[in-house]
Design a protein around this motif. Structure first.
Motif, PDB file in Angstrom:
ATOM      1  N   LEU A   1      -3.295  -6.567  22.524  1.00  0.00           N
ATOM      2  CA  LEU A   1      -2.634  -6.425  23.825  1.00  0.00           C
ATOM      3  C   LEU A   1      -1.917  -5.076  23.986  1.00  0.00           C
ATOM      4  O   LEU A   1      -1.994  -4.467  25.060  1.00  0.00           O
ATOM      5  CB  LEU A   1      -1.657  -7.587  24.032  1.00  0.00           C
ATOM      6  N   PRO A   2      -1.233  -4.581  22.946  1.00  0.00           N
ATOM      7  CA  PRO A   2      -0.608  -3.256  23.089  1.00  0.00           C
ATOM      8  C   PRO A   2      -1.628  -2.155  23.370  1.00  0.00           C
ATOM      9  O   PRO A   2      -1.360  -1.240  24.159  1.00  0.00           O
ATOM     10  CB  PRO A   2       0.080  -3.048  21.724  1.00  0.00           C
ATOM     11  N   GLU A   3      -2.797  -2.231  22.736  1.00  0.00           N
ATOM     12  CA  GLU A   3      -3.835  -1.225  22.990  1.00  0.00           C
ATOM     13  C   GLU A   3      -4.333  -1.308  24.435  1.00  0.00           C
ATOM     14  O   GLU A   3      -4.663  -0.278  25.046  1.00  0.00           O
ATOM     15  CB  GLU A   3      -5.005  -1.420  22.025  1.00  0.00           C
ATOM     16  N   LEU A   4      -4.387  -2.520  24.950  1.00  0.00           N
ATOM     17  CA  LEU A   4      -4.810  -2.690  26.346  1.00  0.00           C
ATOM     18  C   LEU A   4      -3.799  -2.064  27.299  1.00  0.00           C
ATOM     19  O   LEU A   4      -4.162  -1.262  28.170  1.00  0.00           O
ATOM     20  CB  LEU A   4      -4.981  -4.180  26.673  1.00  0.00           C
ATOM     21  N   VAL A   5      -2.524  -2.429  27.117  1.00  0.00           N
ATOM     22  CA  VAL A   5      -1.476  -1.999  28.049  1.00  0.00           C
ATOM     23  C   VAL A   5      -1.162  -0.514  27.900  1.00  0.00           C
ATOM     24  O   VAL A   5      -1.063   0.222  28.896  1.00  0.00           O
ATOM     25  CB  VAL A   5      -0.202  -2.840  27.858  1.00  0.00           C
TER      26      VAL A   5
END
Length: 296
Positions: free
Chosen positions: A269-273
């Protein structure tokens, strides 16, 4: 005019209330009777043909709104319900039920569109509802990100960065959504610049509008300022900017997050955001600045 008078029966300039979305003041802020020129019985974007990827759930939301039209359920109650649903999702995440939680977040995205559709169908737009929706969405975002942070043992600074980045990404999509609505004949309850206190609709209390407007200015106006400064004036037809930024809206993001949950990749999720989404955000801003220069 009284509150029982059909809202769409008052017309200005042959039925269309036109305003410059970049102006801080306009008729909607001056006299209550002039507000009645806003068209309510229209689609969200009025006569504009756009592709908003985050609007995939609106047809379902519209049907739910039609069902609720004659029911004793207020728009504020619908907004409060999707806030409670989001908090419930945060609890499910803490319990490790991520797939169920992320699926409910998709449902939350649909219900999030119900309040606006219900206001349009009932011909009762609301400044209080507009501000409360922003407050509710932010509280829900903080709760969900905090829950993910606890689940994956993220550091506080990472959680803060994810919340901040997501808020700005939502604001970017909202910026172009409002701009496109105002450029067309869509609803104009939301404004790009909210610094001027709006006049309450006949069915609202001015004191309540004032309170929620103050809350918005104190806690959320900084987002509008940052996005407006970064994006510039843009073009008079920002269809590309809206379409790309709509990928950053909650409707699309909830689908992506659910797919991450299904594939057990929520830890990305951090890589997405902070990766993919920020890249798209920069693309939209760059395009907007280029088109701003081209239009000068």
């Amino acid at each position: 005019m009284n509150a029982s008078q059909p809202y769409s029966s008052i017309k200005i300039n042959n039925g269309f209330f036109k305003q410059n979305p970049w102006e801080k003041t306009n008729a909607i802020n001056e006299k209550p009777q002039e507000i009645t020129g806003v068209l309510v019985k229209v689609k969200k974007y009025g006569d504009r043909s756009v592709i908003d990827l985050s609007e995939w759930g609106r047809p379902f939301a519209r049907e739910i709104a039609r069902f609720l039209k004659q029911k004793p359920v207020s728009v504020i109650q619908v907004t409060t319900f999707h806030l409670l649903l989001t908090i419930f999702c945060a609890w499910l995440i803490l319990e490790g039920n991520t797939i169920t939680a992320c699926f409910i977040l998709i449902l939350k995205g649909v219900i999030d569109a119900v309040d606006g559709e219900l206001a349009r169908i009932r011909e009762r737009p609301s400044h209080v509802g507009r501000y409360w929706d922003t407050v509710a969405d932010t509280i829900g975002l903080v709760a969900v990100m905090w829950a993910f942070g606890r689940l994956f043992s993220w550091r506080p600074m990472l959680i803060f960065a994810l919340i901040l980045a997501t808020l700005l990404q939502y604001s970017l999509h909202n910026h172009y959504s409002i701009l496109m609505r105002n450029l067309g004949s869509g609803d104009t309850t939301s404004r790009i610049d909210e610094t001027v206190k709006p006049v309450a609709y006949p069915w609202e209390k001015q004191s309540t509008v004032n309170v929620f407007h103050t809350i918005y200015i104190v806690f959320f106006s900084w987002q509008d300022s940052i996005i407006s400064s970064l994006s510039g004036r843009g073009s008079q037809n920002p269809v590309f900017e809206l379409t790309v930024s709509s990928f950053l809206g909650f409707g699309m993001q909830s689908l992506i997050i659910f797919s991450l949950a299904l594939t057990e990749n929520l830890d990305y999720l951090p890589e997405l955001v902070l990766g993919v989404n920020l890249g798209l955000m920069m693309l939209v801003i760059l395009c907007s600045r280029i088109r701003t220069g081209a239009s000068v």
